[in-house]
Design a protein around this motif. Sequence first.
Motif, short mmCIF file in Angstrom:
data_model
loop_
_atom_site.label_atom_id
_atom_site.label_comp_id
_atom_site.label_asym_id
_atom_site.label_seq_id
_atom_site.Cartn_x
_atom_site.Cartn_y
_atom_site.Cartn_z
N ASN A 206 -3.55 -8.63 -1.05
CA ASN A 206 -4.65 -9.17 -0.24
C ASN A 206 -4.49 -8.98 1.26
O ASN A 206 -5.34 -9.39 2.04
N GLY A 207 -3.39 -8.36 1.69
CA GLY A 207 -3.19 -8.10 3.10
C GLY A 207 -2.91 -9.32 3.95
O GLY A 207 -2.88 -9.24 5.18
N LYS A 208 -2.66 -10.46 3.32
CA LYS A 208 -2.40 -11.70 4.06
C LYS A 208 -0.91 -12.03 4.02
O LYS A 208 -0.31 -12.06 2.94
N VAL A 209 -0.34 -12.31 5.19
CA VAL A 209 1.09 -12.63 5.26
C VAL A 209 1.34 -14.01 4.66
O VAL A 209 0.66 -14.98 5.01
N ALA A 210 2.30 -14.10 3.76
CA ALA A 210 2.63 -15.38 3.13
C ALA A 210 3.37 -16.28 4.12
O ALA A 210 4.28 -15.83 4.82
N THR A 211 2.99 -17.55 4.17
CA THR A 211 3.58 -18.48 5.16
C THR A 211 4.07 -19.78 4.53
O THR A 211 4.44 -20.71 5.25
N GLY A 212 4.05 -19.90 3.23
CA GLY A 212 4.45 -21.14 2.58
C GLY A 212 5.95 -21.32 2.51
O GLY A 212 6.72 -20.65 3.22
N GLU A 213 6.39 -22.21 1.63
CA GLU A 213 7.82 -22.46 1.47
C GLU A 213 8.49 -21.26 0.80
O GLU A 213 8.06 -20.82 -0.27
N PRO A 214 9.53 -20.70 1.41
CA PRO A 214 10.18 -19.50 0.86
C PRO A 214 10.81 -19.74 -0.51
O PRO A 214 11.28 -20.84 -0.82
N ILE A 215 10.82 -18.70 -1.32
CA ILE A 215 11.49 -18.70 -2.61
C ILE A 215 12.77 -17.87 -2.46
O ILE A 215 12.70 -16.65 -2.25
N PRO A 216 13.95 -18.46 -2.56
CA PRO A 216 15.19 -17.71 -2.36
C PRO A 216 15.58 -16.88 -3.58
O PRO A 216 15.63 -17.39 -4.70
N ILE A 217 15.83 -15.62 -3.35
CA ILE A 217 16.31 -14.69 -4.39
C ILE A 217 17.52 -13.95 -3.83
O ILE A 217 17.51 -13.51 -2.68
N GLY A 218 18.56 -13.79 -4.63
CA GLY A 218 19.80 -13.18 -4.15
C GLY A 218 20.05 -11.79 -4.71
O GLY A 218 19.38 -11.33 -5.64
N SER A 219 21.06 -11.13 -4.15
CA SER A 219 21.47 -9.80 -4.60
C SER A 219 22.88 -9.53 -4.09
O SER A 219 23.14 -9.66 -2.89
N VAL A 220 23.80 -9.18 -5.00
CA VAL A 220 25.17 -8.84 -4.62
C VAL A 220 25.37 -7.35 -4.81
O VAL A 220 25.13 -6.81 -5.89
N ASN A 221 25.81 -6.68 -3.75
CA ASN A 221 25.97 -5.22 -3.78
C ASN A 221 27.33 -4.81 -3.23
O ASN A 221 27.85 -5.43 -2.31
N GLY A 222 27.89 -3.75 -3.81
CA GLY A 222 29.11 -3.18 -3.27
C GLY A 222 28.78 -2.19 -2.16
O GLY A 222 28.37 -1.07 -2.44
N VAL A 223 28.93 -2.61 -0.92
CA VAL A 223 28.53 -1.78 0.22
C VAL A 223 29.76 -1.21 0.92
O VAL A 223 29.92 0.00 1.06
N THR A 224 30.64 -2.10 1.37
CA THR A 224 31.81 -1.69 2.13
C THR A 224 32.94 -1.35 1.17
O THR A 224 33.51 -2.24 0.54
N GLY A 225 33.25 -0.08 1.01
CA GLY A 225 34.27 0.34 0.06
C GLY A 225 34.18 1.82 -0.20
O GLY A 225 33.65 2.57 0.63
N PRO A 226 34.64 2.29 -1.36
CA PRO A 226 34.63 3.73 -1.67
C PRO A 226 33.26 4.36 -1.66
O PRO A 226 33.13 5.56 -1.48
N ASP A 227 32.20 3.59 -1.91
CA ASP A 227 30.84 4.13 -1.84
C ASP A 227 29.89 2.97 -1.64
O ASP A 227 30.24 1.81 -1.86
N VAL B 46 41.20 9.58 -11.53
CA VAL B 46 41.29 9.79 -10.08
C VAL B 46 41.39 8.44 -9.37
O VAL B 46 40.64 7.52 -9.69
N ASP B 47 42.28 8.33 -8.41
CA ASP B 47 42.38 7.14 -7.57
C ASP B 47 41.11 7.07 -6.69
O ASP B 47 40.83 8.00 -5.94
N PRO B 48 40.34 5.97 -6.77
CA PRO B 48 39.11 5.90 -5.97
C PRO B 48 39.35 5.87 -4.48
O PRO B 48 38.42 6.11 -3.70
N GLY B 49 40.59 5.60 -4.04
CA GLY B 49 40.90 5.63 -2.62
C GLY B 49 41.36 6.98 -2.13
O GLY B 49 41.66 7.16 -0.95
#
Length: 415
Positions: free
Chosen positions: A33-54, A210-213
């Motif tokens: 609808n092109g309207k920015v949502a302004t109500g109470e936020p719904i928290p959703i999480g995500s865990v990612n392997g970022v800092t490391g071998p890849d 193979v050693d990942p390091g």
Amino acid sequence: MRYMASAFCSALLLLFAWAMPAMAAEPQCGLNNGKVATGEPIPIGSVNGVTGPDDFSSSGHAADAYFKCVNANGGINGRPIKYLMVDDQWRPDVASQVATKLVKDDKVVAMIGSNSIVECLANAPLYERENVMVLDIGVVHECFTSKNIVPLNEGPRLSGVGMLRFAKDHLGTKKVACVAWNLPGTVDWLCGGFKAWGEANGVTVENVIVDPGSNDYTSAMLQAAALNPDTILLCFSKGGHIQALAAAEQQDMGGKYKFVSLASGYVVGLPDTIGPYWNHRFWTDLEFTPLDGKGPDNQNWIAIMNKYGNKNDPRDTFSQGGYLAAKIATEVMLKMDPAKIDRASVSAALRAVKGVKSDIWCSTWYIGNGNRHNANHVGMAAVTDGSNWKPVGGCFNIDDPELKDILAAEKAAAN
């Protein structure tokens, strides 16, 4: 784990510099609808392997882009999504700490788009105990053995079995060197599983670990060649594939051995990065349909990444999965009373998901109440073709014996 050397970092910079797929139509998401949502936020999480071998965060970035689109188009019936993406640094202790904070302090209603080597093993008990549903990209065995963790992808085990089935049927493969990182569970679950499949199908599979390091991929390729295989199966992430193929090219191995990989090698721009030497010499599995697919969902993924994502966010198979996870979660919550959205109601609604169809999948997808989840078990294959990927053949069922319980449950549900 030790961080990879500068050569690996250079390879990642090449990955992030790759061109995006062609522009698609205006993104479609949420209420549109092109309207920015302004109500109470719904928290959703995500865990990612970022800092490391890849960096394993492309699925999280895709989910983030989708949720940004949703928030710019009415949110979840007026409520914006607060997406909390965290880095576990490839360390189980950190994965446990950041997930516990998301679950207990931030009160997330679900985990969407996670992708990590260590977090499924570290956090599966937490998610089950706290009734948190996780729609993720599964990369280790524990991601496929939990009641609360639901992978969108095939996973590396099915990806490898699918690639071996393709290689046996289309490339004449009879003996394989399985080259994999020495990560917890990898050798037994992946290469051990491939060996068991091979014994049942007349294909010999031997391992090179193979050693990942380490960045000594030349040694790994020479060890693989010493096994006298006709095919070398690469079980790395995308950055590892680049280094392994560069080392193999230096030894001029491309003409003697067939090189195949898990779906992690299927990334926009990789054929250009590895160069013309590998034209029609490198095959990979596809956990989803082609990245440049013209179907409406795939085109919408491209459009959302182009408008709401970062230009440096990889457009890879993991990104497709992150898009699907966010889309499913959004569509589930849009059917709920926005005033009553909480963890318990979202978990119950997600478990009820069934019959999901998308041109990004080869088959219908579902969640359900199973004790483990692996609904995506139909694959495809592609080969390097100039600067692009060329799909080879159509969708095919993956015949991994580990699917026995999944297939039995699907048959029972169908009856």
